[in-house]
Design a protein around this motif. Structure first.
Motif: not given
Length: 326
Positions: A55-78
């Motif tokens: 969170e601190i390193a990215l300057g983002k909330s945990k929920s925003s990070i979770s959304i980004d990771i889910s988006a990447l997983e959907n993009r890569l199908n993994l």
């Protein structure tokens, strides 16, 4: 002659992929800027070991990070990572994607370096690790160097991180850092070490400490030995201190200069602080400098880099500026 896989082997492929969390499909289309951004988020999460730690390193909330990771997983199908009550961990595919991301970042850095060499214009990410126990308040050589470097080269993305001395060294060694500033000299064949500047540290006590009002003439070695002292790094040295060290009573430890000051200001400990850091606290009457015949320590700082053609021009440019600022 190449043997074809058996029917049983072919049928086992989907089962093995499902067991590893594979969703089917694959990466389609060209890599876009949003993909690079999501990969950077994923890399930080993987390096930090979880969403909360990133969170601190990215300057983002945990929920925003979770959304980004889910988006990447959907993009890569993994499925890249597992998160839940059992904790955070990368899947086998996640480890492969992390390795590919590191390679991609290295390739981008090489491309940027070639463009820099061709055009004479610096661009890309410059990741500088600095020790978390160095003086960063007020006018310092590091601050002057960063000011000059970023003013002259506005296309460089400056990424400054604070870590322990050993973590700085490790980050340079494994390529996570473009360069680092450390307290110890290094002589490994693939590492380049430049001595930069020294820092003076004096002995202090807080206004709540019993020694705060004791006349200087009454303070002896035995007086100091009777006090609770904060441990001193072996990177900070002086001949007089080496003669006294074994007689001192070390009763606390602090990883960085701010936590050291916190202990001293509590009134229960004496300890060494960088002279420039302590100056405003002295002015405000919160600290007392225990001179004791000019007892002080000296710490040397070194500019550490690993040989790399990808970042050579950027490193040499910053090194020159930093040496001029010292």
């Amino acid at each position: 002659m190449t043997r074809s896989p058996s029917v049983a082997s072919v049928k086992s492929f989907p089962a093995r992929r499902a067991a590893r969390g594979h969703r089917g499909g694959g990466f389609n289309g060209q890599i876009a800027e949003v993909d690079l951004r999501l990969l950077r988020v994923f890399r930080t999460v993987a390096e930090r070991g979880g969403f909360s730690a990133a969170e601190i390193a990215l300057g983002k909330s945990k929920s925003s990070i979770s959304i980004d990771i889910s988006a990447l997983e959907n993009r890569l199908n993994l499925t890249l990572c597992l998160r839940g009550r059992s904790g955070f961990s990368l899947t086998a595919e996640g480890r492969m994607v992390l390795e590919a991301t590191d390679q991609l970042q290295a390739d981008i850095s090489r491309f940027q370096q070639r463009i820099n060499d061709a055009s004479g214009v610096l661009s890309g990410r410059f990741c500088l690790y600095v020790p978390d126990n160095t003086q960063v308040h007020g006018e310092t050589a590091i601050i002057r160097a960063i000011e000059t470097f970023t003013t002259r080269h506005p296309d460089v993305f400056m990424d400054v991180r604070s870590a322990s001395t050993r973590e700085v060294e490790f980050a340079v060694l494994n390529g996570q850092a473009t360069a680092g500033i450390t307290l110890y000299a290094h002589h490994q064949p693939d590492m380049h070490d430049t001595t930069l500047f020294t820092e003076r540290l004096n002995l202090y006590c807080g206004q709540r400490h019993p020694l705060f009002t004791v006349p200087e003439a009454e303070i002896t070695t035995a007086t100091l030995a009777a006090q609770n002292m904060i441990e001193v790094s072996d990177a900070a040295q002086s001949l007089r201190w080496e003669d006294m060290r074994d007689r001192m009573t070390f009763a606390a430890a602090a990883e960085n200069v701010d936590s050291r000051a916190l202990l001293i200001l509590s009134g229960n400990y004496i300890g060494f602080l960088p002279e420039a850091f302590a100056r405003p606290l002295l002015r405000d009457g919160l600290l007392r400098h225990i001179s004791f015949g000019d007892l002080h320590l000296i710490t040397s700082f070194h500019f550490l880099v690993r040989s790399s053609p990808e970042t050579g021009l950027m490193v040499e440019t910053f090194r020159t500026i930093l040496e001029d600022a010292c």
